[in-house]
Design an enzyme around this catalytic site. Structure first.
Site, PDB file in Angstrom:
ATOM      1  N   HIS A 217      29.638  29.985   7.171  1.00  0.00           N
ATOM      2  CA  HIS A 217      30.753  29.512   7.992  1.00  0.00           C
ATOM      3  C   HIS A 217      31.858  29.024   7.088  1.00  0.00           C
ATOM      4  CE1 HIS A 217      27.569  26.522   7.532  1.00  0.00           C
ATOM      5  NE2 HIS A 217      28.517  25.615   7.376  1.00  0.00           N
TER       6      HIS A 217
ATOM      7  N   ASP B 288      34.378  22.290  15.249  1.00  0.00           N
ATOM      8  CA  ASP B 288      33.224  21.583  14.681  1.00  0.00           C
ATOM      9  C   ASP B 288      32.868  20.402  15.581  1.00  0.00           C
ATOM     10  OD1 ASP B 288      31.940  21.450  11.534  1.00  0.00           O
ATOM     11  OD2 ASP B 288      31.639  19.714  12.839  1.00  0.00           O
TER      12      ASP B 288
HETATM   13  P1  5GP Z   1      27.764  22.756   6.579  1.00  0.00           P
HETATM   14  O1  5GP Z   1      27.342  21.322   6.336  1.00  0.00           O
HETATM   15  O2  5GP Z   1      26.558  23.658   6.717  1.00  0.00           O
HETATM   16  O3  5GP Z   1      28.768  23.268   5.603  1.00  0.00           O
HETATM   17  O4  5GP Z   1      28.523  22.743   7.971  1.00  0.00           O
HETATM   18  C1  5GP Z   1      27.859  22.774   9.186  1.00  0.00           C
HETATM   19  C2  5GP Z   1      28.830  22.263  10.205  1.00  0.00           C
HETATM   20  O5  5GP Z   1      28.351  22.595  11.486  1.00  0.00           O
HETATM   21  C3  5GP Z   1      29.013  20.730  10.174  1.00  0.00           C
HETATM   22  O6  5GP Z   1      30.373  20.424   9.922  1.00  0.00           O
HETATM   23  C4  5GP Z   1      28.537  20.291  11.545  1.00  0.00           C
HETATM   24  O7  5GP Z   1      29.299  19.229  12.081  1.00  0.00           O
HETATM   25  C5  5GP Z   1      28.666  21.560  12.376  1.00  0.00           C
HETATM   26  N1  5GP Z   1      27.719  21.642  13.467  1.00  0.00           N
HETATM   27  C6  5GP Z   1      26.372  21.393  13.408  1.00  0.00           C
HETATM   28  N2  5GP Z   1      25.816  21.595  14.607  1.00  0.00           N
HETATM   29  C7  5GP Z   1      26.810  21.982  15.437  1.00  0.00           C
HETATM   30  C8  5GP Z   1      26.833  22.343  16.830  1.00  0.00           C
HETATM   31  O8  5GP Z   1      25.830  22.349  17.543  1.00  0.00           O
HETATM   32  N3  5GP Z   1      28.044  22.681  17.350  1.00  0.00           N
HETATM   33  C9  5GP Z   1      29.178  22.701  16.596  1.00  0.00           C
HETATM   34  N4  5GP Z   1      30.313  23.036  17.215  1.00  0.00           N
HETATM   35  N5  5GP Z   1      29.186  22.372  15.289  1.00  0.00           N
HETATM   36  C10 5GP Z   1      28.010  22.022  14.715  1.00  0.00           C
END
Ligand code: 5GP
Ligand code: ZN
Length: 113
Positions: free
Chosen positions: A99, A29
């Site tokens: 994810h 992440d």
């Molecule tokens: P959600 O909030 O949708 O459950 O999780 C999305 C996750 O994706 C977040 O923890 C965020 O830090 C991660 N994330 C967002 N953009 C990117 C990116 O460009 N690269 C990586 N490696 N992680 C990302």
């Protein structure tokens, strides 16, 4: 398709790969919330858990087993880890390609924030 995680799978956007096979991809992440914070995603674009279909059962099970393997590799399996899959806005889902968050390396709180 304008999906951030599909672009990461296609290596159009760089990421620190942790694991890859034919159906699953895992990477660190970008904004870690714990010493270990890895995202395990299907290569198939599924926007939210609500779109998981009857054909996806093996895929979802495989994602969980990949998470277990990574937890063992990272030496956090015995002490414990948390798996989280957010669905839609109020849960905090911000990327609409499912994810599995693997979080470990510190004590987790319950209930979650
Ligand atoms: P959600 O909030 O949708 O459950 O999780 C999305 C996750 O994706 C977040 O923890 C965020 O830090 C991660 N994330 C967002 N953009 C990117 C990116 O460009 N690269 C990586 N490696 N992680 C990302
Ligand atoms: Zn996608």
């Amino acid at each position: 398709m304008n999906c951030l995680f599909c672009k990461i799978i296609a290596k159009q956007i760089p990421a620190k790969t942790v694991y890859e096979d034919e159906t699953v991809f895992a990477f660190e992440d970008i904004n870690p919330q714990a010493p270990v914070h890895i995202l395990i995603i299907p290569k198939k674009h599924i926007p939210t858990t609500l779109e998981i279909g009857n054909d996806d059962h093996a895929l979802i099970g495989h994602m969980l087993q990949v998470a277990n393997s990574i937890a063992r590799e990272k030496k956090v399996a015995e002490r414990g880890f948390r798996l989280v899959m957010n669905c839609n806005r109020e849960s905090g889902q911000s990327v609409f390609h499912i994810h599995l968050h693997l979080l470990a390396g510190r004590a987790m709180h319950w209930p979650p924030g």
